[in-house]
Structures are given as C-alpha cells and as structure tokens.
Design an enzyme around this catalytic site. Structure first.
Site, short mmCIF file in Angstrom:
data_model
loop_
_atom_site.label_atom_id
_atom_site.label_comp_id
_atom_site.label_asym_id
_atom_site.label_seq_id
_atom_site.Cartn_x
_atom_site.Cartn_y
_atom_site.Cartn_z
N HIS A 41 0.81 -1.22 0.00
CA HIS A 41 0.00 0.00 0.00
C HIS A 41 0.85 1.28 0.00
O HIS A 41 0.44 2.31 0.52
CB HIS A 41 -0.97 0.02 1.19
CG HIS A 41 -2.01 -1.04 1.12
ND1 HIS A 41 -1.80 -2.29 1.65
CD2 HIS A 41 -3.26 -1.05 0.60
CE1 HIS A 41 -2.87 -3.04 1.47
NE2 HIS A 41 -3.77 -2.32 0.82
N SER A 269 -4.99 -7.48 0.64
CA SER A 269 -5.37 -6.53 1.69
C SER A 269 -6.45 -7.16 2.57
O SER A 269 -6.20 -8.17 3.21
CB SER A 269 -5.84 -5.22 1.04
OG SER A 269 -5.97 -4.20 2.00
N ASP A 270 -7.64 -6.59 2.60
CA ASP A 270 -8.70 -7.21 3.39
C ASP A 270 -9.11 -8.55 2.80
O ASP A 270 -9.72 -9.38 3.48
CB ASP A 270 -9.92 -6.27 3.47
CG ASP A 270 -10.54 -6.26 4.85
OD1 ASP A 270 -9.84 -6.59 5.83
OD2 ASP A 270 -11.73 -5.93 4.97
#
Length: 405
Positions: A41, A269-270
């Site tokens: 990120h 990520s999630d």
C-alpha cells in the site's frame, strides 16, 4: 521503519534527481524509493500531464456490451450480447435495451450512418459516444442481404460491471450444475460498500442451500472483512415456522451446512485478512492459490499531496495474527488445497479451483448433513387432556332440618 536506514536510502537515490526530465520520470523514481520500505500500500500518483502533450486527452470509446469479432470476409459480427443485471445500474446492456433486439450472429454494418471499416472495426466510430444516443445499422443473421435495421443505443464508458455480473452468473451456474443443485455460491469483489452490496444482494438466496462456496478471488480489499466473517460464522440453530409460510432459519441467513472458500493471488489486503480469518476460525477449507500478501494498510486515497500535485500514500496500519504473526505481509495466506489455473484452463474457460471447491463441499456434506426444518407433524399436541376419572365417595348421612335439633 522496520530497520530500514531511510537516510541511507535517500542518499543512494538522490543522484538520480539530476536525470529527471518530467513528471513521469519523477513518479518512477519515487516508486523505487518507497519500494525500499518493503511494505504494501505504498503508492505514488502521477502529478503533471506534461508527458501527454497539450490539449485534451483522447475521447473515450463507447462500449456496446457485446463480444464482437471479424470474419474472413471483413464483416464485424456480434458473437454474444452480454446480459444486463437489473440489480446493478452500472451493469446495463446497451444491446438489450427495449426495441434494440440485436442477437448473436447479426452484423454491425454502420455507426451513425458511417460504414464500419473491415479492418479497424466499429471502435473508431464509437469514440466520443459514451452516454450519447448512437444509431447502429444492423444486418440480422439469416435475413435477406438487403434487409437493414437501424436501432438507437447508448454506449457505456466501460463494461467492467457488466462483465463482472455476467462472470458471477456463470460461476453460480457452474456450482449449481456440479453440485447437483445443493450448493450456494457467493462472490465478493472487494471489502468496501460495493462489495458489501454485492454480498448482500445474493446472501439470503444462497444461504438457503445445503452448503456454500464463498469466492474471494480478485478481492480488491477494503475494511469490512470482519463483517463478512460474522455473516459466514452464523450457523442455523432453529427455525421459525410461520403459518402458510416456508420455515425461516434462525439466525436469519445462517449457514445450513459446510462452507468452502476459494482464493487466489489477486485477493489482497482485506482479501488476505478474510482468508486468514476463515482458516483461523476453522469455518472451512480454502481452495486456490496463495493470496497477495499486503496487510499494512493506509487511510484514504489519494493520500498525501506534494507541492507539485503528486500524491502518495503512507502505510500506517500493520496487522498481526495469532498463528501467522506478522508473516502475512509480503507473503499472503496459503490455501489448504492448492489448485492452479493454467493458461490452457483460462483459454478453455475451465475453472479447476471452483470445481475442486464444489467437490470438497459435497464431500463435507456427507460428514456434516445440512440443517433442515423440523417436521410440523412432530410438534406437540395442544388438545385439552382428558380429565382423570372421579373417585367413588361414601354416601352422606342426611342432616336434620334447622330448628329441629
């Protein structure tokens, strides 16, 4: 900084500043610098547009929501019209609009009266038509060669949502066929509002099947994974039997049987986090490939803006797990059953990951039968019970009238 000598990093890259000749070069340099952090990120956004030259950018090409190809004679034919999805306003199919009636095999002859080039096809004629009415001249398949139909359509800016919904429909159809109609299927494209809406659009229907295949392949991440896990962790413990109604599970939308998850290298990520959570909570096996491996999060996009307009994100939320520790970052989550999709599989439209998930779900059902409503015939009787027989009593001796004792 996880042990990174940031001053040393800057010193090593600073000599390259003299070679920067524009915004594009500067962005490339910044990407390399922040890559030294070894964290997910960390993004750099383009600032100036000097490399594109003066004037407006190119006009977007309108999309018709169809697969179109050129035959040997130079005709451009509609191979398939993508079906629209009424629950998604962005999944509108231009060629399925009322009155258009374009079908597979029809020829696209002209756009706004201009003939379609046999080599370039219709794309140049559709430039700048996004959101505007366009007249298409169609030669229907099997009709007289001189027959032409003129129809008005409104092209799309892109077909992403249209093709996504079509893909989900195809995956669900495959699960139904391979699972003998016993398995539900859910796909969640990301962990933000869009994915939450897609998840709930089909949740009630798909949870009514004996078992569930949960697909997070290509999940773009976000922040709602714990809400998704809460839904998947629900299991049926009772039923609400309404008069003249089908029995409803309690809790509502709880799983009636096993769950199998499908993940791939594009779930990040999630999407990493939800895969790890499913494994750690023991909700079901994970099929597919190792996930992306980026769980150091950011707050807001585009992030921080620099003086020249360039924007950059600052990773600031590291994530650790009970069993994995900090190890999901830069590695991902391993599946319980690894299944790769080869280039040949993609070319043939073959989905071995989903096929394996279906097989595991059916095998799990053999060991863990689904919850089913109780038979109303087994309910308790509410009829008034019979009274016990009266006991026999000895006869009373007669009493003397009052005043005569």
């Amino acid at each position: 900084m996880s042990g990174v000598d940031w001053d040393g990093v800057l010193d090593s890259y600073r000599p390259l500043l003299d070679r920067v000749r524009g915004a594009d070069d500067f962005t490339d340099l910044m990407w390399e610098v922040v890559a030294e952090l070894g964290t997910s990120h960390a993004y750099i956004g383009q600032a100036g547009q000097d490399f594109r030259g003066p004037g407006p950018g190119p006009a977007a090409v309108g999309m018709l929501g169809a697969d179109i190809s050129r035959d040997d004679s130079g005709r451009w034919l509609v191979d398939r019209v993508l079906p629209g999805e009424s629950s998604d306003p962005r999944a509108r199919s231009p060629l399925e609009a009322p009155g258009v009636v374009v079908r597979a095999g029809d020829e696209l002859v002209a756009v706004d009266g201009r003939p379609v080039d046999p080599v370039l096809g219709p794309a140049p004629l559709l430039a700048g038509t996004v959101g505007k009415p366009v007249e298409l001249t169609i030669a229907p398949q099997g009709a007289d060669p001189e027959v032409r139909r003129r129809v008005a359509v409104v092209p799309l800016r892109d077909e992403r949502r249209l093709r996504y919904q079509d893909w989900v429909t195809g995956r669900r159809r495959l699960v139904r066929e391979l699972g003998d109609g016993r398995l539900g299927y859910l796909h969640i494209p990301n962990m933000v509002g869009e994915g939450w809406a897609d998840f709930h659009r089909d949740l009630h229907t798909e949870m009514r099947f004996d078992a569930l295949v949960m697909d997070v392949r290509g999940n773009g991440g976000g922040h709602i994974s714990q809400l998704v896990v809460e839904k998947l962790a629900r299991r049926v413990i009772g039923w609400d039997h309404g008069r003249w109604l089908q029995p409803a599970s309690y809790p509502q939308d709880g799983r009636r049987g096993p769950v199998v998850m499908v993940a791939d290298e594009f779930a990040g990520s999630d999407g990493d986090i939800v895969t790890a959570a499913i494994k750690l909570l023991g909700l079901g096996p994970v099929v597919g490939t190792r996930t992306w491996g980026g769980v150091i999060g950011i707050e807001g996009i585009p992030g921080h803006e620099l003086v020249d307009g360039t924007h950059m994100t600052v990773p600031r939320y590291a994530f650790s797990f009970d069993e994995y520790g900090w190890g999901v970052e830069n590695y991902g989550v391993d599946p319980d059953v690894e299944v790769l999709i080869t280039p040949d599989d993609w070319a043939a439209g073959h989905d071995p990951q989903l096929e394996t998930a279906v097989r595991l779900a059916l095998e799990a059902l053999e060991k863990q039968p689904p919850k089913v409503p109780a038979d109303p015939a087994t309910g308790p009787s509410k009829a008034r019970p019979s009274l016990p027989p009266r006991e026999a009593r000895a006869p009373r001796e007669p009493r003397a009238p009052r005043g005569m004792a």
